[in-house]
Design a protein around this motif. Structure first.
Motif, PDB file in Angstrom:
ATOM      1  N   HIS A  87       0.832  -1.208   0.000  1.00 18.39           N
ATOM      2  CA  HIS A  87       0.000   0.000   0.000  1.00 18.39           C
ATOM      3  C   HIS A  87       0.864   1.254   0.000  1.00 18.39           C
ATOM      4  N   ALA A  88       1.934   1.245   0.778  1.00 25.46           N
ATOM      5  CA  ALA A  88       2.830   2.400   0.827  1.00 25.46           C
ATOM      6  C   ALA A  88       3.506   2.629  -0.523  1.00 25.46           C
ATOM      7  N   GLU A  89       3.883   1.538  -1.190  1.00 21.74           N
ATOM      8  CA  GLU A  89       4.503   1.672  -2.505  1.00 21.74           C
ATOM      9  C   GLU A  89       3.501   2.198  -3.535  1.00 21.74           C
ATOM     10  N   LEU A  90       2.277   1.723  -3.479  1.00 22.06           N
ATOM     11  CA  LEU A  90       1.252   2.259  -4.387  1.00 22.06           C
ATOM     12  C   LEU A  90       1.036   3.750  -4.150  1.00 22.06           C
ATOM     13  N   ASP A  91       0.984   4.156  -2.901  1.00 23.80           N
ATOM     14  CA  ASP A  91       0.806   5.569  -2.587  1.00 23.80           C
ATOM     15  C   ASP A  91       1.976   6.386  -3.136  1.00 23.80           C
ATOM     16  N   ARG A  92       3.193   5.888  -2.967  1.00 27.32           N
ATOM     17  CA  ARG A  92       4.366   6.596  -3.483  1.00 27.32           C
ATOM     18  C   ARG A  92       4.295   6.749  -4.994  1.00 27.32           C
ATOM     19  N   LEU A  93       3.936   5.676  -5.682  1.00 23.67           N
ATOM     20  CA  LEU A  93       3.864   5.719  -7.146  1.00 23.67           C
ATOM     21  C   LEU A  93       2.753   6.648  -7.630  1.00 23.67           C
ATOM     22  N   MET A  94       1.609   6.643  -6.971  1.00 24.85           N
ATOM     23  CA  MET A  94       0.529   7.539  -7.389  1.00 24.85           C
ATOM     24  C   MET A  94       0.913   8.993  -7.186  1.00 24.85           C
ATOM     25  N   ARG A  95       1.580   9.294  -6.067  1.00 21.80           N
ATOM     26  CA  ARG A  95       2.019  10.672  -5.834  1.00 21.80           C
ATOM     27  C   ARG A  95       3.080  11.077  -6.859  1.00 21.80           C
ATOM     28  N   LEU A  96       3.944  10.146  -7.232  1.00 24.15           N
ATOM     29  CA  LEU A  96       4.945  10.430  -8.261  1.00 24.15           C
ATOM     30  C   LEU A  96       4.267  10.727  -9.603  1.00 24.15           C
ATOM     31  N   TYR A  97       3.287   9.907  -9.974  1.00 23.27           N
ATOM     32  CA  TYR A  97       2.556  10.133 -11.219  1.00 23.27           C
ATOM     33  C   TYR A  97       1.902  11.517 -11.220  1.00 23.27           C
ATOM     34  N   GLU A  98       1.373  11.934 -10.095  1.00 22.38           N
ATOM     35  CA  GLU A  98       0.650  13.201  -9.991  1.00 22.38           C
ATOM     36  C   GLU A  98       1.564  14.418  -9.893  1.00 22.38           C
ATOM     37  N   SER A  99       2.868  14.179  -9.711  1.00 23.81           N
ATOM     38  CA  SER A  99       3.799  15.299  -9.597  1.00 23.81           C
ATOM     39  C   SER A  99       3.980  15.962 -10.963  1.00 23.81           C
ATOM     40  N   ALA A 100       4.445  17.191 -10.943  1.00 22.85           N
ATOM     41  CA  ALA A 100       4.611  17.950 -12.192  1.00 22.85           C
ATOM     42  C   ALA A 100       5.992  17.744 -12.808  1.00 22.85           C
ATOM     43  N   SER A 101       6.803  16.896 -12.209  1.00 20.09           N
ATOM     44  CA  SER A 101       8.202  16.769 -12.637  1.00 20.09           C
ATOM     45  C   SER A 101       8.427  15.759 -13.756  1.00 20.09           C
ATOM     46  N   LEU A 102       7.409  14.985 -14.113  1.00 19.99           N
ATOM     47  CA  LEU A 102       7.591  13.909 -15.091  1.00 19.99           C
ATOM     48  C   LEU A 102       7.127  14.308 -16.484  1.00 19.99           C
ATOM     49  N   THR A 103       7.824  13.787 -17.491  1.00 17.82           N
ATOM     50  CA  THR A 103       7.355  13.911 -18.863  1.00 17.82           C
ATOM     51  C   THR A 103       6.226  12.909 -19.093  1.00 17.82           C
ATOM     52  N   LEU A 104       5.517  13.038 -20.203  1.00 17.01           N
ATOM     53  CA  LEU A 104       4.428  12.105 -20.504  1.00 17.01           C
ATOM     54  C   LEU A 104       4.925  10.660 -20.595  1.00 17.01           C
ATOM     55  N   PRO A 105       6.037  10.378 -21.309  1.00 17.84           N
ATOM     56  CA  PRO A 105       6.524   8.986 -21.328  1.00 17.84           C
ATOM     57  C   PRO A 105       6.889   8.468 -19.932  1.00 17.84           C
ATOM     58  N   GLN A 106       7.475   9.321 -19.099  1.00 13.87           N
ATOM     59  CA  GLN A 106       7.818   8.904 -17.738  1.00 13.87           C
ATOM     60  C   GLN A 106       6.567   8.599 -16.913  1.00 13.87           C
ATOM     61  N   ARG A 107       5.550   9.416 -17.085  1.00 18.39           N
ATOM     62  CA  ARG A 107       4.304   9.175 -16.365  1.00 18.39           C
ATOM     63  C   ARG A 107       3.692   7.845 -16.788  1.00 18.39           C
ATOM     64  N   GLN A 108       3.789   7.522 -18.069  1.00 18.22           N
ATOM     65  CA  GLN A 108       3.235   6.255 -18.543  1.00 18.22           C
ATOM     66  C   GLN A 108       4.001   5.070 -17.978  1.00 18.22           C
ATOM     67  N   GLU A 109       5.311   5.224 -17.793  1.00 15.03           N
ATOM     68  CA  GLU A 109       6.089   4.154 -17.167  1.00 15.03           C
ATOM     69  C   GLU A 109       5.655   3.959 -15.716  1.00 15.03           C
ATOM     70  N   VAL A 110       5.439   5.066 -15.003  1.00 13.17           N
ATOM     71  CA  VAL A 110       4.985   4.971 -13.612  1.00 13.17           C
ATOM     72  C   VAL A 110       3.596   4.351 -13.556  1.00 13.17           C
ATOM     73  N   LEU A 111       2.727   4.745 -14.479  1.00 15.42           N
ATOM     74  CA  LEU A 111       1.376   4.179 -14.506  1.00 15.42           C
ATOM     75  C   LEU A 111       1.430   2.671 -14.750  1.00 15.42           C
ATOM     76  N   ALA A 112       2.319   2.232 -15.617  1.00 14.90           N
ATOM     77  CA  ALA A 112       2.457   0.793 -15.862  1.00 14.90           C
ATOM     78  C   ALA A 112       2.873   0.069 -14.582  1.00 14.90           C
ATOM     79  N   ASP A 113       3.777   0.683 -13.806  1.00 10.82           N
ATOM     80  CA  ASP A 113       4.186   0.080 -12.531  1.00 10.82           C
ATOM     81  C   ASP A 113       3.006   0.008 -11.557  1.00 10.82           C
ATOM     82  N   ILE A 114       2.192   1.057 -11.533  1.00 14.72           N
ATOM     83  CA  ILE A 114       1.018   1.085 -10.652  1.00 14.72           C
ATOM     84  C   ILE A 114       0.046  -0.026 -11.040  1.00 14.72           C
ATOM     85  N   VAL A 115      -0.193  -0.168 -12.333  1.00 12.90           N
ATOM     86  CA  VAL A 115      -1.137  -1.183 -12.811  1.00 12.90           C
ATOM     87  C   VAL A 115      -0.643  -2.580 -12.445  1.00 12.90           C
ATOM     88  N   GLN A 116       0.631  -2.853 -12.692  1.00 13.18           N
ATOM     89  CA  GLN A 116       1.161  -4.190 -12.395  1.00 13.18           C
ATOM     90  C   GLN A 116       1.057  -4.521 -10.909  1.00 13.18           C
TER      91      GLN A 116
END
Length: 229
Positions: free
Chosen positions: A27-56
């Motif tokens: 649960h803590a890792e999912l929360d970390r990944l969701m907050r990372l996805y929602e941050s403004a620091s990622l490019t679109l391809p990077q966000r998609q990589e994070v989203l793939a990690d969240i989904v898996q």
């Protein structure tokens, strides 16, 4: 009323290998990944990589819950049926949302709207599990910490070999989900391996390697679930 597992120490949860600790760690890792996805620091391809990690992580975690953890809670707690049905409904809604997200262009505004809705459901699911379901399991096994550790071990094996993508049409309970897991785990993990590979290895060789590894993982999942019956 039992205390949320979010407010307890690892020792109170039964140690590092307890199912309660393992659940909270995911649960803590999912929360970390969701907050990372929602941050403004990622490019679109990077966000998609994070989203793939969240989904898996979301779907392997949920499958292990439905195959190992919730059947145990239904056996041990008088209100286990009601509690697990609530969370299974949340899992189904998340699965349907993520399946729809996968059909959209990441640049579409609706893509982000649905991701936001999926994240809200995942966060609600985490709260329900940590505040309601897992404390009830802890209460039922208050004098049997070894069983919490055994559940944790079985859950971990299944999580590591479970399907990693949404499959809304698959049953949420054994034995239907366990039977479906064999081909779906092989397919999902082959797709994950291919998606993550950037080498010049011939595609046919990658497919064969991915399918072989995934089929072995699916066999392990099936073996663990058989031993539980």
């Amino acid at each position: 009323m039992p205390r949320s597992i979010a407010q307890q120490s690892v020792e109170q949860l039964g140690g590092e290998s307890s199912i309660l600790t393992r659940q909270r760690r995911d649960h803590a890792e999912l929360d970390r990944l969701m907050r990372l996805y929602e941050s403004a620091s990622l490019t679109l391809p990077q966000r998609q990589e994070v989203l793939a990690d969240i989904v898996q992580l979301t779907f392997s975690h949920a499958f292990a819950e439905e195959a190992v953890l919730w059947p145990a809670l239904r056996r041990l707690a008088p209100d286990g049926e009601e509690l697990t049905s609530r969370v299974e409904d949340e899992h189904q809604r998340i699965s349907e949302l993520v399946a729809e997200i996968g059909s959209l262009d990441p640049a579409e505004s609706r893509h982000d709207e649905l991701v936001g809705a999926a994240f809200a459901l995942i966060r609600q699911d985490i709260r329900d599990e940590e505040d309601l379901l897992l404390p009830r399991l802890q209460e039922a096994l208050a004098h049997e910490p070894a069983r919490l550790r055994r559940l944790g071990s079985a859950w971990e094996v299944v999580r590591r070999t479970a399907p990693t993508r949404p499959h809304p049409a698959v049953p949420r309970r054994p034995p239907g989900n366990a039977l479906a897991a064999v081909p779906l785990s092989a397919l999902d993990r082959a797709r994950d391996m291919l998606a993550a590979t950037t080498t010049d290895v011939p595609r046919g060789r990658l497919v064969a390697a991915a399918l072989g590894a995934a089929a072995a993982a699916a066999w392990v999942t099936t073996a663990v679930l058989r031993r539980r019956r």
